[in-house]
Write a protein that holds these residues in place. Structure first.
Motif, short mmCIF file in Angstrom:
data_model
loop_
_atom_site.label_atom_id
_atom_site.label_comp_id
_atom_site.label_asym_id
_atom_site.label_seq_id
_atom_site.Cartn_x
_atom_site.Cartn_y
_atom_site.Cartn_z
N GLN A 59 -19.71 -18.40 -44.99
CA GLN A 59 -19.24 -16.99 -44.79
C GLN A 59 -17.95 -16.58 -44.10
O GLN A 59 -16.99 -15.95 -44.79
CB GLN A 59 -20.28 -16.29 -43.99
N SER A 62 -14.86 -17.93 -46.09
CA SER A 62 -14.67 -17.16 -47.26
C SER A 62 -13.97 -16.00 -46.88
O SER A 62 -13.01 -15.33 -47.50
CB SER A 62 -16.00 -16.91 -47.85
N LEU A 63 -14.61 -15.33 -45.91
CA LEU A 63 -14.08 -13.96 -45.44
C LEU A 63 -12.38 -14.01 -44.84
O LEU A 63 -11.80 -13.24 -45.34
CB LEU A 63 -14.90 -13.38 -44.05
N LEU A 102 -24.63 -19.64 -57.45
CA LEU A 102 -25.16 -18.62 -57.33
C LEU A 102 -25.80 -17.75 -58.73
O LEU A 102 -25.16 -17.82 -59.49
CB LEU A 102 -24.23 -17.35 -56.67
N ARG A 108 -32.05 -8.14 -64.42
CA ARG A 108 -32.10 -7.19 -63.12
C ARG A 108 -31.00 -6.23 -63.42
O ARG A 108 -30.02 -6.09 -63.97
CB ARG A 108 -31.48 -8.02 -61.63
N ARG A 109 -31.35 -5.19 -62.87
CA ARG A 109 -30.38 -3.93 -62.75
C ARG A 109 -29.81 -3.47 -64.05
O ARG A 109 -28.57 -3.59 -64.32
CB ARG A 109 -29.18 -4.15 -61.87
N ASN A 122 -17.76 -8.62 -55.92
CA ASN A 122 -17.85 -8.67 -54.34
C ASN A 122 -18.97 -9.39 -53.56
O ASN A 122 -19.27 -9.31 -52.32
CB ASN A 122 -18.03 -7.19 -53.96
N SER A 123 -19.64 -9.85 -54.44
CA SER A 123 -20.78 -10.73 -53.77
C SER A 123 -20.31 -12.06 -53.18
O SER A 123 -20.61 -13.10 -52.61
CB SER A 123 -21.92 -11.22 -54.64
N ARG A 146 -9.88 -6.70 -63.62
CA ARG A 146 -9.45 -7.47 -62.22
C ARG A 146 -8.83 -8.76 -62.42
O ARG A 146 -8.78 -9.37 -61.42
CB ARG A 146 -10.53 -7.25 -61.38
N LEU B 9 -7.56 -3.77 -53.96
CA LEU B 9 -8.32 -3.49 -54.89
C LEU B 9 -9.84 -3.10 -54.83
O LEU B 9 -10.21 -2.12 -55.12
CB LEU B 9 -8.67 -4.73 -56.00
N THR B 10 -10.39 -3.55 -54.02
CA THR B 10 -11.73 -3.01 -53.63
C THR B 10 -11.76 -2.36 -52.31
O THR B 10 -11.47 -2.73 -51.31
CB THR B 10 -12.81 -4.23 -53.49
N TYR B 54 -17.23 1.78 -54.06
CA TYR B 54 -17.64 0.94 -52.94
C TYR B 54 -18.59 -0.06 -53.32
O TYR B 54 -19.71 0.37 -53.68
CB TYR B 54 -17.81 1.77 -51.66
N VAL B 55 -18.32 -1.09 -52.88
CA VAL B 55 -19.38 -2.20 -52.92
C VAL B 55 -19.42 -3.17 -51.86
O VAL B 55 -18.34 -3.64 -51.44
CB VAL B 55 -19.04 -3.09 -54.34
N PRO B 56 -20.48 -3.17 -50.94
CA PRO B 56 -20.30 -4.00 -49.96
C PRO B 56 -19.94 -5.63 -50.03
O PRO B 56 -19.98 -6.16 -50.95
CB PRO B 56 -21.74 -3.91 -49.32
N ASN B 57 -19.01 -5.87 -48.96
CA ASN B 57 -18.74 -7.32 -49.02
C ASN B 57 -19.62 -8.22 -48.31
O ASN B 57 -20.03 -8.33 -47.03
CB ASN B 57 -17.15 -7.49 -48.45
N HIS B 58 -20.38 -9.17 -48.88
CA HIS B 58 -21.47 -9.98 -48.38
C HIS B 58 -20.90 -10.93 -47.59
O HIS B 58 -21.65 -11.07 -46.46
CB HIS B 58 -22.09 -10.82 -49.44
N GLN B 59 -19.99 -11.52 -47.47
CA GLN B 59 -19.68 -12.36 -46.59
C GLN B 59 -19.33 -11.83 -45.20
O GLN B 59 -19.86 -12.27 -44.25
CB GLN B 59 -17.93 -12.94 -47.24
N ALA B 60 -18.53 -10.47 -45.20
CA ALA B 60 -18.39 -9.76 -43.95
C ALA B 60 -19.47 -9.50 -43.50
O ALA B 60 -19.97 -9.61 -42.08
CB ALA B 60 -17.34 -8.64 -44.22
N SER B 62 -22.44 -10.58 -43.71
CA SER B 62 -23.20 -11.85 -43.28
C SER B 62 -22.54 -12.28 -41.85
O SER B 62 -23.24 -12.68 -41.01
CB SER B 62 -23.16 -12.62 -44.40
N SER B 68 -27.40 -13.01 -44.66
CA SER B 68 -26.50 -13.11 -45.87
C SER B 68 -26.99 -12.68 -46.95
O SER B 68 -26.64 -12.40 -48.06
CB SER B 68 -26.26 -14.43 -45.77
N GLU B 98 -33.43 -7.41 -52.01
CA GLU B 98 -31.70 -7.30 -52.14
C GLU B 98 -31.34 -8.68 -51.87
O GLU B 98 -30.08 -8.91 -51.75
CB GLU B 98 -31.46 -6.40 -50.78
N TYR B 99 -32.14 -9.78 -52.24
CA TYR B 99 -31.67 -11.03 -52.03
C TYR B 99 -30.96 -11.48 -53.31
O TYR B 99 -31.55 -11.31 -54.52
CB TYR B 99 -32.89 -11.95 -51.50
N ASN B 100 -30.17 -12.39 -53.12
CA ASN B 100 -29.67 -13.32 -54.16
C ASN B 100 -29.96 -14.79 -54.17
O ASN B 100 -30.40 -15.12 -53.00
CB ASN B 100 -28.11 -13.31 -54.20
#
Lengths: 343, 343
Positions: A59, A62-63, A102, A108-109, A122-123, A146, B9-10, B54-60, B62, B68, B98-100
DNA sequence: CTGAAAGCGCTAACAA
DNA sequence: TTGTTAGCGCTTTCAG
């Protein structure tokens, strides 16, 4: 300097740095393979990391670095060994790299595809592999917009710019049909795949072309719509078998359909290949498992996966290079489900 | 305040905050479902987020929050629809959360299991699902040592403390054997699974128990070692068929073995079920696909996956609760591969 | 070749 | 109820 108490369970580069007696940025450099680190320093760091059982935190890496070492793989579902084989290839390729996989499934969705694509981007994945994406245009648009690294497996939308890996659908279907013709079949049924997929279109085209080339008329009634699933193959075969002058051979657009067709043929009290010859496409494991063993057009599924993964990795490393399109050869595998027509 | 130019971009929460005219922590709270946010503020934030895409950044998320929203799934391989079915169940359960899903295959990094376990833990997954882990003790030790949330599917090491989901192996094998006995079979061969797996042991025990219960002697020569793979089943069946007084029925520890056995039987010029009855275990899709359709002990594979995933999620949410062990019922599915013995 | 410093985007006390 | 302030663990300029 922060962090002083807080002896957490997993050591960080700070711990390694202290242990090795260097700064944490040196540790970072060493660990991420920077070349200009004095060998003796590198040694110290490595030894310290080893001793502490240091494991990098993805994490954080990556960040900070912008690279997650995660590859997203989008598949329609898991209930299918066709997908399984492709996944296996992908996994093999990724195993040799430093990337993790991943897994996303399309079901889904549903509906908000493009938002889904955004979510995936963004994941934190560095790239995306799309396996037979149906209705992919919304995804792909967002993705290409993008310049997101991605490669599509076994499907190419008309307007698509990105990398694609697929098999020689047209050629494979052509050969299979020609094989049947060579055996003496004149009425060859075709069970198509899911509408909208290039594999469907191309295989149908190959089938038609072979007929044409050998002077056989294309009888629309001999083309039954399938779904690439067993059930669709079953239903389509029913249709074909109900025809007044039913076909002496059936070419199914994929093995699952062929297997479904096999069932229908049996229920009609007909024998394979004696009464009806059958050819599939893909060569999934079950094709050679059942009875009779299915003659089919082998598609190098796992290779396609591996190839796609490698192309993606390449694309991530060198974004500037032009997108590649690879078409892997299919091959007719002759087994026990075909013979010359009875008459 | 940092970030001023850098129109990336994001959009990030900073952008949303600016757009909504609130502080970024308010945005964070709103987006992570904190309840004490004034409705009107929440509205503004949500609208701004929506507007900006807006889409949340998973890394951050987490890194900062320690969660995560990633679940690791460790499978032996992908070349098997048994695994596929379990995965499907897992995926379904995870899709509702909400898990991947981060997929790992065992074949990688063989040997250094415990380091591998450490790597997985640090790859940021919140929990781990282990599907039939072979040689899992090193993993599990490391995992349990750190109280890492994990649940094992279809396998329970002797000394295991953690959560486990499996099928009623003993019971299923018992019923299958009893069914064969009820049909009149006295010489029933058994093709075992991979040594070291509980499923193997338990199924063998169920088989033995059924024989004993019905006063049938256990003939060691009737037990052939398989591998849970088609090839192993094939070889084992060869062995069984070469016996001077060969069995009139074979119970294979899983479907893949049974399918392999079916091939061997056929090659011996024998018919199923006329000459030899055959029962499998699992009820993978191919069991009902081939010919004849295989009588088998159905294991609720995808349910096992789903159940395991749910238990894991539960465990992550409430680490204090005791580990659960769930055993799902198997069921004998009678199809076309069995009949009374010829004599 | 190596250290210092500045964040990556977000969560989580702590105040206010 | 909301803003402020610290970092999570790591990569990356920028200076030495």
């Amino acid at each position: 300097m922060h962090r002083e108490a807080k002896r957490s369970l997993t050591p960080t580069i700070y711990d390694v740095a202290r242990e090795a007696g260097v700064s944490y940025s040196t540790v970072s450099r060493t660990l991420s393979g920077y070349e200009f680190v004095k060998p003796s320093t590198r040694e110290k760091v490595l030894r310290a990391a080893e001793k502490l059982g240091y494991v990098p935190n993805h994490q954080a890496r990556s960040l900070a670095g912008g690279r997650s070492h995660l590859i997203g793989v989008l598949v329609p579902g898991l209930n299918n060994s066709y997908i399984g084989e492709i996944l296996r290839g992908i996994d093999e390729a990724l195993a040799e790299s430093e990337y993790n996989l991943l897994l996303y499934t399309t079901h889904r969705r549903q509906g908000k595809e493009s938002h889904y694509a955004a979510t995936i981007m963004n994941s934190g994945v560095d790239g995306l592999l799309l396996v037979v994406p149906l209705m992919a245009t919304p995804y792909l648009d967002t993705l290409h917009e993008r310049d997101f690294p991605c490669v599509v497996i076994d499907q190419s939308e008309e307007t698509q710019k990105g990398a694609v890996v697929s098999g020689t659908n047209w050629q494979g279907a052509f050969e299979a049909t020609e094989y049947l013709i060579g055996l003496g079949h004149c009425r060859i049924g075709f069970i198509s795949g899911l509408a909208g997929l290039t594999s469907t279109t191309e295989r149908l085209a190959g089938y038609s072309a072979a007929l044409a080339q050998h002077g056989l008329a294309l009888d629309e009634r001999l083309i039954a719509e399938g779904s690439f699933l067993q059930e669709g193959g079953y239903t389509a075969a029913q249709q074909l078998l109900a025809l007044p002058d039913r076909p002496t051979a059936i070419f199914a657009a994929n093995d699952l359909s062929a297997l479904g067709a096999m069932e229908a043929v049996r229920e009609h009290g007909l024998r394979i290949p004696k009464d009806i010859s059958l050819v599939g496409f893909d060569d999934i494991p079950q094709a050679s498992l059942g009875y009779p063993k299915l003659t089919t057009v082998r598609q190098p599924l796992s290779e396609m996966g591996r190839e796609a993964a490698n192309i993606l990795l390449e694309e991530i490393a060198h974004p500037e290079q032009p997108r590649r399109r690879v078409t892997l050869p299919t091959k007719l595998i002759i087994r026990d489900s075909c013979c010359p027509p009875a008459g």
